[in-house]
Design a protein around this motif. Structure first.
Motif, PDB file in Angstrom:
ATOM      1  N   GLU B  22       0.832  -1.197   0.000  1.00 31.28           N
ATOM      2  CA  GLU B  22       0.000   0.000   0.000  1.00 31.28           C
ATOM      3  C   GLU B  22       0.873   1.256   0.000  1.00 31.28           C
ATOM      4  O   GLU B  22       0.556   2.246  -0.662  1.00 31.28           O
ATOM      5  CB  GLU B  22      -0.885   0.017   1.254  1.00 31.28           C
ATOM      6  N   LEU B  23       1.958   1.179   0.773  1.00 28.92           N
ATOM      7  CA  LEU B  23       2.844   2.332   0.891  1.00 28.92           C
ATOM      8  C   LEU B  23       3.390   2.753  -0.456  1.00 28.92           C
ATOM      9  O   LEU B  23       3.398   3.931  -0.805  1.00 28.92           O
ATOM     10  CB  LEU B  23       4.030   1.985   1.802  1.00 28.92           C
ATOM     11  N   VAL B  24       3.836   1.744  -1.196  1.00 27.08           N
ATOM     12  CA  VAL B  24       4.443   2.039  -2.486  1.00 27.08           C
ATOM     13  C   VAL B  24       3.408   2.669  -3.419  1.00 27.08           C
ATOM     14  O   VAL B  24       3.663   3.660  -4.099  1.00 27.08           O
ATOM     15  CB  VAL B  24       5.032   0.765  -3.110  1.00 27.08           C
ATOM     16  N   ALA B  25       2.221   2.093  -3.387  1.00 28.53           N
ATOM     17  CA  ALA B  25       1.162   2.620  -4.256  1.00 28.53           C
ATOM     18  C   ALA B  25       0.779   4.036  -3.839  1.00 28.53           C
ATOM     19  O   ALA B  25       0.536   4.899  -4.680  1.00 28.53           O
ATOM     20  CB  ALA B  25      -0.063   1.699  -4.181  1.00 28.53           C
ATOM     21  N   TRP B  26       0.752   4.245  -2.531  1.00 31.74           N
ATOM     22  CA  TRP B  26       0.357   5.555  -2.035  1.00 31.74           C
ATOM     23  C   TRP B  26       1.414   6.600  -2.379  1.00 31.74           C
ATOM     24  O   TRP B  26       1.115   7.744  -2.687  1.00 31.74           O
ATOM     25  CB  TRP B  26       0.131   5.492  -0.522  1.00 31.74           C
ATOM     26  N   GLU B  27       2.674   6.183  -2.322  1.00 31.98           N
ATOM     27  CA  GLU B  27       3.762   7.104  -2.642  1.00 31.98           C
ATOM     28  C   GLU B  27       3.600   7.614  -4.071  1.00 31.98           C
ATOM     29  O   GLU B  27       3.840   8.775  -4.354  1.00 31.98           O
ATOM     30  CB  GLU B  27       5.107   6.390  -2.477  1.00 31.98           C
ATOM     31  N   ARG B  28       3.150   6.714  -4.930  1.00 34.95           N
ATOM     32  CA  ARG B  28       2.962   7.116  -6.321  1.00 34.95           C
ATOM     33  C   ARG B  28       1.768   8.051  -6.454  1.00 34.95           C
ATOM     34  O   ARG B  28       1.777   8.961  -7.259  1.00 34.95           O
ATOM     35  CB  ARG B  28       2.723   5.868  -7.188  1.00 34.95           C
ATOM     36  N   ASP B  29       0.741   7.793  -5.692  1.00 37.10           N
ATOM     37  CA  ASP B  29      -0.468   8.598  -5.807  1.00 37.10           C
ATOM     38  C   ASP B  29      -0.987   8.973  -4.417  1.00 37.10           C
ATOM     39  O   ASP B  29      -1.860   8.305  -3.873  1.00 37.10           O
ATOM     40  CB  ASP B  29      -1.541   7.801  -6.577  1.00 37.10           C
ATOM     41  N   ASP B  32      -4.684   8.977  -3.233  1.00 37.44           N
ATOM     42  CA  ASP B  32      -5.477   7.749  -3.193  1.00 37.44           C
ATOM     43  C   ASP B  32      -6.011   7.507  -1.783  1.00 37.44           C
ATOM     44  O   ASP B  32      -5.301   7.087  -0.879  1.00 37.44           O
ATOM     45  CB  ASP B  32      -4.604   6.567  -3.644  1.00 37.44           C
ATOM     46  N   ARG B  33      -7.285   7.735  -1.615  1.00 35.74           N
ATOM     47  CA  ARG B  33      -7.906   7.703  -0.309  1.00 35.74           C
ATOM     48  C   ARG B  33      -7.905   6.286   0.316  1.00 35.74           C
ATOM     49  O   ARG B  33      -7.701   6.099   1.500  1.00 35.74           O
ATOM     50  CB  ARG B  33      -9.344   8.210  -0.489  1.00 35.74           C
ATOM     51  N   LYS B  34      -8.114   5.305  -0.523  1.00 36.26           N
ATOM     52  CA  LYS B  34      -8.230   3.940  -0.012  1.00 36.26           C
ATOM     53  C   LYS B  34      -6.918   3.463   0.599  1.00 36.26           C
ATOM     54  O   LYS B  34      -6.883   2.856   1.663  1.00 36.26           O
ATOM     55  CB  LYS B  34      -8.631   3.012  -1.160  1.00 36.26           C
ATOM     56  N   ARG B  35      -5.843   3.761  -0.100  1.00 37.60           N
ATOM     57  CA  ARG B  35      -4.519   3.378   0.406  1.00 37.60           C
ATOM     58  C   ARG B  35      -4.235   4.105   1.709  1.00 37.60           C
ATOM     59  O   ARG B  35      -3.701   3.551   2.645  1.00 37.60           O
ATOM     60  CB  ARG B  35      -3.450   3.742  -0.608  1.00 37.60           C
ATOM     61  N   GLY B 138      10.021  -3.463   6.713  1.00 40.05           N
ATOM     62  CA  GLY B 138       9.087  -2.546   6.089  1.00 40.05           C
ATOM     63  C   GLY B 138       9.503  -2.075   4.717  1.00 40.05           C
ATOM     64  O   GLY B 138       8.772  -1.337   4.073  1.00 40.05           O
ATOM     65  N   ALA B 139      10.677  -2.466   4.263  1.00 39.76           N
ATOM     66  CA  ALA B 139      11.159  -1.945   3.001  1.00 39.76           C
ATOM     67  C   ALA B 139      10.821  -2.875   1.857  1.00 39.76           C
ATOM     68  O   ALA B 139      11.400  -3.941   1.724  1.00 39.76           O
ATOM     69  CB  ALA B 139      12.663  -1.742   3.059  1.00 39.76           C
ATOM     70  N   PRO B 140       9.881  -2.505   1.053  1.00 41.41           N
ATOM     71  CA  PRO B 140       9.568  -3.354  -0.084  1.00 41.41           C
ATOM     72  C   PRO B 140      10.646  -3.187  -1.154  1.00 41.41           C
ATOM     73  O   PRO B 140      11.110  -2.079  -1.397  1.00 41.41           O
ATOM     74  CB  PRO B 140       8.229  -2.800  -0.563  1.00 41.41           C
ATOM     75  N   SER B 141      11.058  -4.266  -1.769  1.00 38.32           N
ATOM     76  CA  SER B 141      12.144  -4.184  -2.721  1.00 38.32           C
ATOM     77  C   SER B 141      11.647  -3.696  -4.076  1.00 38.32           C
ATOM     78  O   SER B 141      12.361  -3.055  -4.810  1.00 38.32           O
ATOM     79  CB  SER B 141      12.832  -5.544  -2.858  1.00 38.32           C
ATOM     80  N   GLU B 142      10.432  -4.002  -4.393  1.00 38.95           N
ATOM     81  CA  GLU B 142       9.908  -3.514  -5.663  1.00 38.95           C
ATOM     82  C   GLU B 142       8.417  -3.251  -5.521  1.00 38.95           C
ATOM     83  O   GLU B 142       7.764  -3.813  -4.655  1.00 38.95           O
ATOM     84  CB  GLU B 142      10.155  -4.536  -6.769  1.00 38.95           C
ATOM     85  N   PRO B 143       7.910  -2.373  -6.361  1.00 41.12           N
ATOM     86  CA  PRO B 143       6.483  -2.085  -6.263  1.00 41.12           C
ATOM     87  C   PRO B 143       5.685  -3.357  -6.470  1.00 41.12           C
ATOM     88  O   PRO B 143       6.016  -4.174  -7.329  1.00 41.12           O
ATOM     89  CB  PRO B 143       6.234  -1.115  -7.428  1.00 41.12           C
ATOM     90  N   SER B 144       4.697  -3.537  -5.665  1.00 41.60           N
ATOM     91  CA  SER B 144       3.895  -4.745  -5.853  1.00 41.60           C
ATOM     92  C   SER B 144       2.425  -4.372  -5.839  1.00 41.60           C
ATOM     93  O   SER B 144       2.036  -3.345  -5.322  1.00 41.60           O
ATOM     94  CB  SER B 144       4.192  -5.752  -4.749  1.00 41.60           C
ATOM     95  N   VAL B 145       1.639  -5.218  -6.385  1.00 42.47           N
ATOM     96  CA  VAL B 145       0.203  -4.995  -6.383  1.00 42.47           C
ATOM     97  C   VAL B 145      -0.289  -5.197  -4.956  1.00 42.47           C
ATOM     98  O   VAL B 145       0.112  -6.147  -4.298  1.00 42.47           O
ATOM     99  CB  VAL B 145      -0.481  -6.034  -7.302  1.00 42.47           C
ATOM    100  N   PRO B 146      -1.111  -4.302  -4.459  1.00 43.15           N
ATOM    101  CA  PRO B 146      -1.619  -4.507  -3.105  1.00 43.15           C
ATOM    102  C   PRO B 146      -2.355  -5.831  -3.019  1.00 43.15           C
ATOM    103  O   PRO B 146      -3.086  -6.205  -3.930  1.00 43.15           O
ATOM    104  CB  PRO B 146      -2.590  -3.341  -2.898  1.00 43.15           C
ATOM    105  N   GLY B 347     -14.171   6.832   9.147  1.00 45.28           N
ATOM    106  CA  GLY B 347     -13.961   8.245   9.444  1.00 45.28           C
ATOM    107  C   GLY B 347     -14.999   8.894  10.325  1.00 45.28           C
ATOM    108  O   GLY B 347     -14.951  10.089  10.538  1.00 45.28           O
ATOM    109  N   LEU B 348     -15.970   8.147  10.840  1.00 45.35           N
ATOM    110  CA  LEU B 348     -16.979   8.752  11.704  1.00 45.35           C
ATOM    111  C   LEU B 348     -16.801   8.309  13.156  1.00 45.35           C
ATOM    112  O   LEU B 348     -16.579   7.151  13.438  1.00 45.35           O
ATOM    113  CB  LEU B 348     -18.386   8.363  11.257  1.00 45.35           C
TER     114      LEU B 348
END
Lengths: 144, 783
Positions: B22-29, B32-35, B138-146, B347-348
């Protein structure tokens, strides 16, 4: 690897199943009837310690009752944690195709359109690639 | 405590694995609320656990990150690359700290710069903070699909060793089998095969053992959790736990751990008020929190209720409108239940201030996600000022269900045993099928209930089914109906697995299992079948209770089980003392110390048999209980429930038979409940107090071989000159050479090494020893 397909023959029709979907191929064995299921479901069979839902792929696509003999070959696919066995008469080959499945533009019969991914070429024969998740998932009632 | 920390470490590791994608994906975008939600949940969970485990560094880091993340979620702050890096650095550090915790090391690096970086607009690059990034979890070596978290369970090493030992046994047996097979030793093959089978059975048992666990292990952490949280908040809370013995699949327990912790934490923080508020509301100063688990049919329900203030609906609505979850115009259309349901929305929250413990409104949506992942549901009921109740309902899949296997034509199905009231024969006069308005009713003992024929329900392609039995089932408390079947096959404990959606959609099956036959077996969904058959059981609920058989039957009538006894005489026993009918293997019944005993699971029950028992095959027995003592009564044929005329003729001599009753003008003997148990209660009480002194004999032999035999006959054992607290009832001279031991008036049993020595008993003549022990035990008992 992503382009590997299993070519199978079911009720005289050849189909291609993406190899990544396939868990194993086995002989069916005794099928236990599951009453009140859609007609294309033949019943349940044992796959090692798992229970596998046996489906007649052509009945699923075209409608009509499942027609499977106990010595049929099952192509086991796992969809959302459940095993389904697609009953086929024969597994013909596993082939690798470089290019992605092509589109034909053919007006396919009802049922076929929903489950087809495209076509590939196998020894000069054009074979339809099946989306297994759609094949067994398309009749999930909305309430489920 | 170490165990909990170990759990925390492995959980955090699992979550890091999941969140890394999720981190990697979030870093890119970063938009992205879901991440963002996923990462937030991770940080929140770490914060909660670390606060509870007293890990201040974890807590400070996660709390700081959570602050920033919630600002991002609220939209009061815009994400930028520097901020993302700073958050990532914190999550990496949490990973490092967790690894260090596991290795028992300390990390000297300062956390402050990392926390400070969160508040700065411009920060140095990420690498500076994370010197050990490469080796941290915690360090992912490559971007992966969540992807979903890797599901894992923890097993004690001891159990793993046992499993490994089991596998070794299996391999050895296989080798043995192969060897005998190769040399063509056909006699030995049987033996080798038997060994192989028993190894497999062993291994299978152990494996299933690894899966099952009492929910106790989940509840065990609660008292501590409640104490710590309530202590921190200055509240006083009493915790009630019920239903700890419900068995659940281990994996299910692991998956329920987080949701349960969240709910309990929320209940104490938001539900239960502080002491002065409670006093003002005229409540006891001490809050009550109760957690209960129970198995209801094929689901497990966990109910968590508090007696706090309840959900503040007005505030919840206000927030929901503010967050755009509900349009203001729709509010009026919402029912109270729908309003309460908003609590599960991401969020509530109704909490006014954010505390260390909870209050960012993430808890409940995480809970719902987790419970739904299990195929479960969660609901909430709340009454303002009275309290809040959460109901978690998770499926019983993968748990072991004791079942009755029944036949309908050629097909067999399983029914969960807890749902079965009784089984009646439709052929008898006591149960009659009547047709009413196209439906069918079963009349029994003056009560009637709907009758459902499986064959009719399963469609015309079903093979015809000669329905001779009806199983009375109750899908829910107070509701019951009869299911007509043609035979019962047997009892089996089934490991039930979920069915594919396409089969589940029929609504008539709860799961499938693979019994010993190797063929799939469908477990009937008793409630679902009632619905499919169109029964309206709940409408009849009031009527059903008044039909309670006990009330219909007049006091003088006798509810009894009528059966053919082993000596071919027809007898009856009062139903009240019958626990259940069991089928046992003849080899499990043994004659010990002059008494037949049945080994059943881990228990040994005394057996009463009116006639000789078969040497092999299965024997039907009634398991009788007086509440304390259980005995088994062997019977010769099937048993039927019947209502007998209470005016029975007592027999002249008191004994095992209480009297003669009439059933359809056939006299049958009614067993005397009192006498059945008197014999055994008497014996065990008397015999346990008996003392046997063993004199002489080899130490090893008398300890290991003689002693268990004597104890089995109900004696306590002392040796040679050991002091006793009472008179000795029997002296055993363990070899013939022993000089006569002088014990006042105690009978003496002499053993000898020699088969042919006059008055002494050969020391391996087990039967003679058992007989002698038994004789003396009875003789002493009567004196």
């Amino acid at each position: 690897m992503n382009n590997l397909y299993l070519i199978v023959e079911a009720s005289g029709t050849r189909l291609a199943i993406p190899a990544t979907d396939v868990t194993t191929v086995m002989i069916c064995g005794t099928i236990v009837r599951a009453p009140q299921t859609p007609s294309f479901v033949a019943g349940l069979a044992a796959m090692r310690s798992d229970v596998i839902t046996v489906v007649d792929p052509l009945a699923a696509i075209q409608g009509g009752p499942a027609n499977i003999s106990e010595d049929a070959t099952l192509v086991a696919v796992s969809i959302e944690g459940h095993f389904y066995g697609l009953a086929v008469d024969d597994v013909i080959d596993a082939i690798e195709v470089e290019e992605a499945p092509g589109r034909t533009g053919v007006a396919m019969a009802k049922g076929w359109h929903a489950v087809s991914i495209g076509v590939i070429d196998f020894d000069g024969e054009t074979i339809l690639v099946i989306d297994t998740a759609k094949l067994v998932g398309s009749f999930e009632p909305a309430a489920a | 405590m170490d165990e909990i920390i170990a759990e925390f470490i492995s959980e955090t590791r699992d979550m890091l694995q999941h969140v890394s994608g999720e981190l990697v994906a979030w870093e890119r975008d970063p938009a992205d609320r879901k991440r963002l939600d996923e990462i937030f949940r991770f940080v929140h969970t770490v914060k909660g656990s670390s606060g509870f485990l007293d890990l201040p560094r974890h807590q400070r880091l996660s709390h700081a990150a959570e602050d920033v993340l919630s600002e991002l979620r609220a939209g009061t702050r815009e994400p930028n690359a520097a901020l993302v890096s700073a958050i990532l650095a914190i999550i990496d550090r949490i990973g490092e700290l967790t690894e260090a915790l596991d290795n028992g090391e300390e990390i000297d690096a300062y956390d402050e710069p990392l926390i400070a970086a969160l508040t700065q607009e411009k920060t140095p690059g990420r690498q500076q903070f994370t010197a050990s990034l490469d080796d941290s979890a915690g360090a992912p070596s490559e971007p992966s699909v969540p992807r979903g978290p890797v599901r894992s369970i923890r097993v004690p090493v001891e159990l793993l060793d046992q499993l490994m030992a089991g596998v070794s046994d299996l391999v050895l047996s296989r080798n043995e089998f192969a060897r005998r097979f190769a040399v063509g030793d056909s006699d030995g093959l049987d033996l080798a095969f038997e060994r192989l089978s028993s190894s497999i059975t062993d291994l299978r048992d152990r494996i299933s053992w690894t899966r099952m666990q009492r929910i106790e292990s989940l509840f065990a952490a609660l008292p501590r959790l409640v104490r710590d949280i309530s202590g921190q908040l200055g509240k006083s809370v009493a915790l009630d736990i019920d239903g700890s013995d419900v068995e659940l699949d281990r994996e299910m327990i692991e998956m329920l751990r987080d949701p349960l912790t969240h709910i309990v934490r929320n209940a104490i923080d938001h539900g239960i008020e502080s002491e002065d508020v409670r006093l003002a509301a005229e409540k006891l100063p001490e809050g009550r929190l109760s957690v209960a688990a129970r198995q209801t049919g094929n689901r497990i329900e966990i109910v968590i209720s508090d007696d706090g203030a309840g959900i503040d609906r007005a505030k919840l609505l206000e927030k929901a409108v503010a967050a755009g979850v509900v349009a203001e115009s729709d509010i009026a259309n919402l029912s109270d239940a729908e309003r309460d349901d908003l609590i599960f929305h991401p969020g509530l929250t109704t909490a006014e201030k954010v505390s260390e413990i909870s209050g960012r409104g993430v808890g409940m949506d995480v809970v719902r996600t987790n419970v739904e992942r299990l195929g479960g549901t969660i609901s909430v009921e709340s009454l303002a000022g009275i309290g809040t109740t959460f109901r978690l309902n998770v499926p019983l899949t993968l748990t072991i269900i004791p079942s009755l296997v029944v036949g309908c034509g050629e097909e067999i199905y399983a029914i969960p045993r807890p749902m079965i009231g009784e089984i009646v024969s439709l052929a008898s006069d006591h149960a009659q099928v009547q047709r009413v308005g196209g439906g069918e009713l079963l009349m029994m003992r003056g009560a009637h209930m709907p009758l459902v024929r499986l064959s009719g329900l399963f469609g015309e392609e079903s093979p015809s089914c000669d329905e001779r039995f009806a199983v009375i089932v109750s899908p829910r408390k107070g509701e019951r109906y009869a299911l007509a079947l043609d035979r019962t096959v047997g009892h089996e404990d089934l490991v039930v697995k979920p069915l594919a959606p396409v089969v589940m959609a029929t609504g008539m099956f709860a799961g499938s299992a693979l019994p010993d036959t190797g063929l799939p077996l469908l477990l009937l969904d008793i409630a679902g079948i009632a619905d499919k058959a169109g029964l309206r059981l709940n409408l009849k609920a009031g009527e059903a209770t008044s039909e309670d058989p006990a009330r219909v039957v007049s006091r003088s009538d006798i509810q009894a089980l009528v059966f053919d006894d082993c000596d071919q005489v027809r007898r009856a026993v009062r139903i009240g003392i019958v626990d259940r009918v069991i089928k046992v293997e003849a080899q499990h019944v043994r004659n010990r110390a002059g008494q037949l005993h049945l080994t059943l699971g881990g228990e040994i029950l005394p057996v009463i048999a009116a006639g000789p028992l078969p040497e092999s095959g299965t024997i039907t027995m009634l398991r009788l209980t007086d509440g304390e003592t259980d005995i088994a009564y062997a019977i010769g044929g099937p048993a039927d429930i019947a209502t007998l005329d209470g005016a029975f003729r007592p027999v002249r001599e008191p004994g095992r038979i209480a009297g003669i009753v009439n059933q359809d003008d056939v006299p049958i003997e009614l067993l005397d409940s009192h006498d059945l148990f008197a014999e055994f209660a008497d014996r065990s009480a008397e015999a346990a107090s008996k003392l046997c002194r063993i004199v002489g004999g080899g130490d090893h032999w008398r300890q290991e071989i003689l002693r268990p035999l004597v104890e089995m006959a109900g004696y306590r054992v002392v040796f040679d000159n050991e002091a006793t607290d009472g008179p000795v009832d029997l002296v055993i001279e363990a070899n013939a050479d022993t000089v006569g031991f002088d014990e006042a008036a105690a009978p003496v049993l002499r053993l000898s090494d020699d088969r042919s020595s006059g008055d002494a008993v050969f020391r391996y003549d087990r039967e003679a020893i058992s007989d002698a022990l038994d004789r003396h035990a009875r003789a002493g008992g009567q004196s």
